[in-house]
Design an enzyme around this catalytic site. Sequence first.
Site, mmCIF file in Angstrom:
data_model
loop_
_atom_site.group_PDB
_atom_site.id
_atom_site.type_symbol
_atom_site.label_atom_id
_atom_site.label_comp_id
_atom_site.label_asym_id
_atom_site.label_seq_id
_atom_site.Cartn_x
_atom_site.Cartn_y
_atom_site.Cartn_z
ATOM 1 N N GLN A 22 -79.650 -34.384 -47.186
ATOM 2 C CA GLN A 22 -78.751 -33.584 -48.009
ATOM 3 C C GLN A 22 -77.687 -32.985 -47.073
ATOM 4 O OE1 GLN A 22 -78.949 -34.278 -51.131
ATOM 5 N NE2 GLN A 22 -79.947 -32.558 -52.156
ATOM 6 N N SER A 23 -76.476 -32.794 -47.562
ATOM 7 C CA SER A 23 -75.354 -32.418 -46.691
ATOM 8 C C SER A 23 -75.428 -30.990 -46.197
ATOM 9 C CB SER A 23 -74.021 -32.630 -47.427
ATOM 10 O OG SER A 23 -73.856 -33.993 -47.740
ATOM 11 N N SER A 24 -76.072 -30.102 -46.913
ATOM 12 C CA SER A 24 -76.132 -28.702 -46.511
ATOM 13 C C SER A 24 -77.467 -28.122 -46.957
ATOM 14 C CB SER A 24 -74.965 -27.901 -47.101
ATOM 15 O OG SER A 24 -75.051 -27.868 -48.513
ATOM 16 N N GLN A 27 -77.586 -27.255 -50.607
ATOM 17 C CA GLN A 27 -77.943 -28.363 -51.480
ATOM 18 C C GLN A 27 -79.446 -28.621 -51.455
ATOM 19 O OE1 GLN A 27 -75.639 -31.801 -50.482
ATOM 20 N NE2 GLN A 27 -73.675 -30.853 -50.986
#
Length: 696
Positions: A22-24, A27
Amino acid sequence: MNEMLKVQSHHLERGAYLYIRQSSMRQVMENVESTKRQYNLRGRAIGLGWRDDQVVVIDSDQGESGASASWREGFQHLVSDVGMGRAGIVMGLEVSRLARNNADWHRLLEICALADTLILDEDGVYDPANFNDRLLLGLKGTMSEAELHVIKARLRGGILNKARRGEYRCPLPTGFIYDDVGDVALDPDAQIREMITHFFETFSRVGSATQTVKTFSREGLLFPSRLRNGKQVVFQPLTTSTAMRMLHNPRYAGVYAYGQRHYRRTADGKKQLRKRDPKDWLACIPDAHPGYISWEQFQHNLKVLEANGQGYQTARASPPREGAALLQGRVICGRCGSHMSARYAARRGQVDTWYVCHRAYASRGERHCQSIAGWPVDEAVGELIAAEMTPAAVELTLEIRKEIEARHDEVDQLRLRAVERAQIDADLAQRRFMLVDPGNRLVADTLEREWNDKLRMLADVREEREKALREDRLALNDAIRDRLVAMTENFKTVWCDPTLPNRERKRLLAYLVEDVTLLKFQAEGETRIHIRFRGGRTETLTTQNPKSSAQQVKTRPEVVELVDKLLDDHICAEIADILNVRGIRPGGAARRGKADAQFTDLRVIYLVKQYGLQPRYDRLRERGMLTKAEACAKLDITDCTLVRWAKYGIVKRHAYNGYIGLYELPESNVPAKQCSRWNQLVHRAEAIRLLNAQNA
């Protein structure tokens, strides 16, 4: 069915790698469905024939962006295992989970094709070795990278649009806050505001960030600093990095600035910072909010810092430092027009100052343009400054006293703010302790200990303030008053005071003198000093250049002339005594550290030979003096008789080398009867001397 055909037995013998990302972290915490869908791909692998223990889950890159693989350890581990032939299939929910960078994505495809490894996403199974599958995967990677670019451009555009209007909220430096309506305002804490104001005033006075830090340290002041959470402010010693950061921040001038720096990612994934020119800032809005200084003062501070930071080869007027060179940073070469630098050399137990113009040597390898001794120039300029300042000393004295008193009052006000803050903390700790239930001893003991700590801090701050007040009052009442009185009577006394730091002399000189041009005349042995005062007035002085080493050890011409004159009537030993009685010292005695050295007969003989003076023997021969043999032959007497005649003054003896001398006869022709008469007189005189000796 098509998927089952692509999965071969040799694929099932290797592991099935499931990559989850997941990008962050936001998230990860909020988009839980996406995470569940990625973990559910394990079932797809089991359905294709892999055992459950063959599925390798790589989820160490949770919260990491897919823009690059350099900082994703999980992705690097995946690529490494694929290259070593351990993976039969690589699974990801979509291409963007594996990579959003075409370089990383195609590298993975190439390695999978060479290792005969399949790729699976939510849409199906692909064989990178197959051209059609490879083409489709390449298109998906391109679309994933383009999607990332579109998302970034959309977010970036919104930020820039708000920044150009000055509405984008950035973290504020110490001394500013956002008010209830979102506008930038000065910090309501009076101690913070006054400390920042004192910082900029101190920098304007001393002209250097390092000297500002030293001044705060010397005055015992703590500087406010906002923690990373942006809410709490602590007071700690001022550092040079903090001072430089404040001086370069346009927020303190009331300017909203955005885009002062440009960030780029390097090949290893690190951020590369590059400062933009002020005209290239993305947003620069003057008077956007209240400030501590004006925009003009901010730009002036930047120019001062730039001048301070330039290299020694660059023409500059540097801030005053501790060296003895009075004209440091203000000397201009009279030949090429470049700024001359100050050099120091330890010689004969002392440090000498030199002003050197080495621009030609540094840039073209040529000889130094000029090298001028600094102490005669500094002395001449210092005397001129003292003479110029004496008539205005009374008015200057009053201004200095007012400035010192105002400075002490300002520093004391800042210390008083620290006392007030400590009092507030102590009162708050007291209220917490008074509100706690007395029966809850665990909490009560902790709050009581905190209250005692605050009271000790309050006592320490008060004691430091009282101590500083006593020291300031003592310095102002005794030392400062004496200096001010001396300045009123004679400014030269203060200027030549050895306890006055060189930095203060240079700082005073900077208020009066714009620059000084030096031009050395080697043949005349002098240096012309052209002084340009602030306001346009000029003054020209002339100083004598110090002697070279050869000239310093050389005997003065007047001494040589005196020795030449004394040779007519004295021998070398007598001449040495005469010179010593008159206080004349040999050449170079002071330079060799022997100020008490004296002349000897050997030194006089050396001077006679070195300067080609006529020896005393030749001088006596020219005057008709005779040797002992010649005198005996002339008078027809023996050597002993001649010696006795010289002893009793019948003939004159002139020494030319110790006890060796020449004889001067009374007449050119002496009759024999006269010589016999002289002998009788000599014998009678000796007889009388012997008789007197016996009677005694």
